[in-house]
Design an enzyme around this catalytic site. Structure first.
Site, PDB file in Angstrom:
ATOM      1  N   ARG A 251      11.079  -6.883   4.802  1.00  0.00           N
ATOM      2  CA  ARG A 251      11.017  -5.413   4.774  1.00  0.00           C
ATOM      3  C   ARG A 251      12.115  -4.786   5.647  1.00  0.00           C
ATOM      4  NH1 ARG A 251       5.080  -3.191   5.130  1.00  0.00           N
ATOM      5  NH2 ARG A 251       5.034  -4.202   7.157  1.00  0.00           N
TER       6      ARG A 251
ATOM      7  N   ARG B 167      -9.579   1.237   8.835  1.00  0.00           N
ATOM      8  CA  ARG B 167      -9.246  -0.170   9.064  1.00  0.00           C
ATOM      9  C   ARG B 167     -10.345  -0.887   9.823  1.00  0.00           C
ATOM     10  NH1 ARG B 167      -3.383   0.245   8.913  1.00  0.00           N
ATOM     11  NH2 ARG B 167      -2.356  -1.715   9.247  1.00  0.00           N
TER      12      ARG B 167
ATOM     13  N   LYS C 206       0.847  -1.217   0.000  1.00  0.00           N
ATOM     14  CA  LYS C 206       0.000   0.000   0.000  1.00  0.00           C
ATOM     15  C   LYS C 206       0.874   1.255   0.000  1.00  0.00           C
ATOM     16  CE  LYS C 206      -2.078  -0.851   3.970  1.00  0.00           C
ATOM     17  NZ  LYS C 206      -1.609  -2.171   4.364  1.00  0.00           N
TER      18      LYS C 206
ATOM     19  N   ARG D  39      -1.258  -9.742  12.703  1.00  0.00           N
ATOM     20  CA  ARG D  39      -1.777  -8.587  11.947  1.00  0.00           C
ATOM     21  C   ARG D  39      -2.665  -9.054  10.798  1.00  0.00           C
ATOM     22  NH1 ARG D  39       3.807  -6.422  10.893  1.00  0.00           N
ATOM     23  NH2 ARG D  39       2.930  -5.118   9.278  1.00  0.00           N
TER      24      ARG D  39
HETATM   25  P1  ADP Z   1       0.622  -2.764   8.102  1.00  0.00           P
HETATM   26  O1  ADP Z   1       1.948  -3.122   7.510  1.00  0.00           O
HETATM   27  O2  ADP Z   1       0.131  -3.816   9.065  1.00  0.00           O
HETATM   28  O3  ADP Z   1      -0.398  -2.360   7.082  1.00  0.00           O
HETATM   29  P2  ADP Z   1       0.809  -0.035   9.194  1.00  0.00           P
HETATM   30  O4  ADP Z   1       2.161   0.548   8.994  1.00  0.00           O
HETATM   31  O5  ADP Z   1      -0.292   0.481   8.350  1.00  0.00           O
HETATM   32  O6  ADP Z   1       0.968  -1.602   9.115  1.00  0.00           O
HETATM   33  O7  ADP Z   1       0.359   0.154  10.719  1.00  0.00           O
HETATM   34  C1  ADP Z   1       1.186  -0.242  11.785  1.00  0.00           C
HETATM   35  C2  ADP Z   1       0.364  -0.327  13.049  1.00  0.00           C
HETATM   36  O8  ADP Z   1      -0.202   0.948  13.357  1.00  0.00           O
HETATM   37  C3  ADP Z   1      -0.828  -1.265  12.973  1.00  0.00           C
HETATM   38  O9  ADP Z   1      -0.492  -2.620  13.230  1.00  0.00           O
HETATM   39  C4  ADP Z   1      -1.724  -0.683  14.077  1.00  0.00           C
HETATM   40  O10 ADP Z   1      -1.249  -1.028  15.361  1.00  0.00           O
HETATM   41  C5  ADP Z   1      -1.502   0.809  13.904  1.00  0.00           C
HETATM   42  N1  ADP Z   1      -2.482   1.397  12.956  1.00  0.00           N
HETATM   43  C6  ADP Z   1      -2.211   1.983  11.768  1.00  0.00           C
HETATM   44  N2  ADP Z   1      -3.338   2.427  11.170  1.00  0.00           N
HETATM   45  C7  ADP Z   1      -4.350   2.117  12.010  1.00  0.00           C
HETATM   46  C8  ADP Z   1      -5.763   2.299  11.975  1.00  0.00           C
HETATM   47  N3  ADP Z   1      -6.371   2.899  10.932  1.00  0.00           N
HETATM   48  N4  ADP Z   1      -6.493   1.856  13.031  1.00  0.00           N
HETATM   49  C9  ADP Z   1      -5.912   1.268  14.096  1.00  0.00           C
HETATM   50  N5  ADP Z   1      -4.592   1.054  14.183  1.00  0.00           N
HETATM   51  C10 ADP Z   1      -3.800   1.466  13.165  1.00  0.00           C
END
Ligand code: ADP
Length: 288
Positions: free
Chosen positions: A178, A144, A67, A233
């Protein structure tokens, strides 16, 4: 946008999701929507709206799908900010603010931060952008949960939701490969994905995305990119975020995109389904 940030905040705390259209932010949908999807998006923006605002898009997809990579490339192409809530959370973690301690265990266990906190972080980011005169956005990692989608729906028009998809075994490998440069902050991937076709799906090859030599010695791994946490996750994504896909699918705003391989294969195809190839060529000509 000041109105927007106030509304986001109050919606998150009060539970109100009354529909308010912010028509001062605008896009040029006819240049970006695939034909079938454009017909299903309603209502069509007026000429004035089109001329005044930039795209308001959302990127959905499992951890590791890419993404951030594709949202960031598109944001440069379209001249809109790429806003990743994961980055906002990591910035908060790196600070000494009071939230930092509260978030560290949640994030490192792969759990979701509460809707209230995430909306607060997003609201702050949008306010800062507003001060700098930003218009439009590509949201990555938000919404999310269905609750977050409803809050967003209550305060602004989302033009398009792109849902990136990859096989789960590839997602795990990509998360484990990563790396981030601790100095420049760029993302790389050491994984060489080479999977056989299965259940009628074609095989897939993705070369590693290696850093330049200057970054090689400064690479770090995200604390939540361990096998156990990545699997958690993914479980949480299936539980909490698949219903978000359904939320937008029902509205006819979801563009499903199965990644065919690495960036060299996927990027041109993504531009094609978004009807953005010309835009891309114009930019390359301008930069030549
Ligand atoms: P991923 O690689 O899992 O898509 P992100 O970098 O988007 O990870 O997010 C890392 C962490 O930040 C998530 O595992 C969560 O703990 C928190 N997070 C990010 N965006 C959200 C959201 N919209 N709602 C709740 N928690 C979030």
């Amino acid at each position: 946008m000041a109105a927007l940030t106030r509304l986001l905040r109050s919606a998150a705390t009060s539970g109100s999701t009354a529909r308010i259209s912010l028509s001062t932010l605008a896009s040029e949908p006819k240049t970006v929507f695939p034909a079938g999807l454009a017909a299903r998006l309603a209502p069509a923006p007026t000429r004035k709206e089109r001329d005044e605002r930039n795209v308001q898009w959302v990127f959905l997809g499992c951890p590791g799908v890419g993404k951030g990579t594709y949202a960031s490339r598109l944001s440069q192409l379209l001249g809109v900010p790429h806003i990743a809530t994961g980055d906002l959370v990591r910035e908060e973690l790196a600070s000494t603010g009071p939230l930092s301690q509260k978030l560290v265990d949640i994030v490192n266990q792969g759990k979701l931060v509460s809707d209230e906190i995430i909306v607060e972080l997003l609201t702050k980011r949008l306010s800062k952008g507003e001060e700098k005169g930003e218009s439009g956005f590509i949201l990555d990692g938000f919404p999310r949960t269905v609750r977050q989608a409803e809050i967003l729906e209550g305060v602004m028009d989302i033009d398009l939701v792109v849902n990136l998809k990859l096989r789960e075994d590839v997602l795990v490998e990509k998360c484990l490969g990563r790396r981030i440069c601790s100095e420049c902050g760029k993302n790389f991937n050491l994984a060489r994905i080479n999977v056989e076709g299965q259940n009628g799906q074609p095989g897939m090859y993705m070369p590693p995305l290696l850093p330049p030599s200057g970054c090689m010695t400064k690479l770090i791994t995200r604390a939540d990119d361990t096998e156990e946490v990545v699997k958690e996750r993914l479980r949480i994504y299936n539980d909490m975020s698949l219903p978000v896909e359904e939320f937008y699918r029902r509205q006819g705003r979801l563009l499903e995109f199965d990644l065919p391989g690495g960036i060299p294969e996927s990027w041109p195809k993504l531009l094609q389904v978004l009807s953005l190839e010309e835009h891309h060529e114009d930019k390359q000509l301008a930069a030549a």
